[in-house]
Write a protein that holds these residues in place. Structure first.
Motif, mmCIF file in Angstrom:
data_model
loop_
_atom_site.group_PDB
_atom_site.id
_atom_site.type_symbol
_atom_site.label_atom_id
_atom_site.label_comp_id
_atom_site.label_asym_id
_atom_site.label_seq_id
_atom_site.Cartn_x
_atom_site.Cartn_y
_atom_site.Cartn_z
ATOM 1 N N UNK A 22 0.833 -1.198 0.000
ATOM 2 C CA UNK A 22 0.000 0.000 0.000
ATOM 3 C C UNK A 22 0.873 1.256 0.000
ATOM 4 N N UNK A 23 1.915 1.258 0.809
ATOM 5 C CA UNK A 23 2.799 2.427 0.870
ATOM 6 C C UNK A 23 3.536 2.642 -0.448
ATOM 7 N N UNK A 32 -8.172 0.814 -5.229
ATOM 8 C CA UNK A 32 -8.613 2.130 -4.759
ATOM 9 C C UNK A 32 -7.412 2.958 -4.329
ATOM 10 N N UNK A 33 -7.451 4.236 -4.632
ATOM 11 C CA UNK A 33 -6.372 5.126 -4.226
ATOM 12 C C UNK A 33 -6.328 5.251 -2.701
ATOM 13 N N UNK A 34 -5.133 5.180 -2.163
ATOM 14 C CA UNK A 34 -4.919 5.361 -0.729
ATOM 15 C C UNK A 34 -5.021 6.856 -0.420
ATOM 16 N N UNK A 60 -5.222 6.027 4.836
ATOM 17 C CA UNK A 60 -6.560 5.462 4.972
ATOM 18 C C UNK A 60 -6.813 4.648 3.716
ATOM 19 N N UNK A 61 -7.122 3.350 3.893
ATOM 20 C CA UNK A 61 -7.308 2.479 2.731
ATOM 21 C C UNK A 61 -8.201 1.298 3.070
ATOM 22 N N UNK A 62 -8.690 0.635 2.027
ATOM 23 C CA UNK A 62 -9.529 -0.533 2.195
ATOM 24 C C UNK A 62 -8.689 -1.768 2.475
ATOM 25 N N UNK A 81 0.173 4.053 9.776
ATOM 26 C CA UNK A 81 1.200 5.072 9.575
ATOM 27 C C UNK A 81 1.571 5.161 8.092
ATOM 28 N N UNK A 82 1.821 6.369 7.624
ATOM 29 C CA UNK A 82 2.228 6.571 6.234
ATOM 30 C C UNK A 82 3.624 6.014 5.985
ATOM 31 N N UNK A 83 4.462 6.027 6.991
ATOM 32 C CA UNK A 83 5.824 5.485 6.914
ATOM 33 C C UNK A 83 5.922 4.259 7.806
ATOM 34 N N UNK A 84 6.841 3.344 7.511
ATOM 35 C CA UNK A 84 6.971 2.149 8.356
ATOM 36 C C UNK A 84 7.183 2.507 9.827
#
Length: 160
Positions: A22-23, A32-34, A60-62, A81-84
């Motif tokens: 996803x990242x 779907x776009x994150x 935010x994602x499915x 989190x957007x980053x690990x």
């Protein structure tokens, strides 16, 4: 804490390979776009099983929790989190920051069907409720879900 019964269990956050994908791609498993969002604070993070601090960068994602193909397999929105990050601090206990939070504990059998042991707990003794669910021989996993929104929080399995 007034745990009525004990059973060794493991909590499972979102799998690292899902988060990495996803990242890296910017899309979820369904194309779907994150969405990138900024935490308001208290947002439940499924990557490390804690609440976000205000200002943290999130995705935010499915997500479809792990279940065999069945009529009960669902997709829902999750935050990570957007980053690990380091992941959960402890996978052998209930997430401490979520103690006191009422949750739906939805039990599933090996077919991926909802088991009638599914229950709501008030957040005061999640281990006792988990022990009761996992004592049912047909239950192979339990999903913790947010009471108000119905969102997937994490998976619980027997340890070992």
């Amino acid at each position: 804490m007034t745990t009525t019964s004990t059973v060794a269990f493991r909590v499972h956050a979102l799998p690292a390979e899902v988060l990495d994908s996803v990242r890296a791609s910017g899309v979820d498993a369904f194309g779907n776009r994150v969405e990138r969002v900024t935490a308001e604070g208290g947002d439940p993070l499924r990557c490390c099983l804690r609440n976000a601090e205000p200002g943290e960068d999130l995705l935010l994602f499915g997500y479809r929790p792990p279940l065999p193909a069945s009529p009960y397999r669902e997709v829902g929105a999750v935050l990570a989190h957007a980053e690990p990050c380091a992941g959960p601090a402890d996978v052998n206990s209930y997430p401490p920051g979520w103690r006191g939070r009422p949750q739906v504990l939805r039990a599933y059998d090996a077919r991926g069907w909802i088991h009638d042991a599914t229950t709501v707990h008030d957040g005061q003794d999640p281990e006792g409720t988990i022990a009761e669910l996992l004592a049912e021989p047909d239950v192979v996993q339990v999903h913790s879900r947010n009471v108000a929104w119905g969102c997937y929080m994490f998976t619980i399995t027997r340890a070992g």
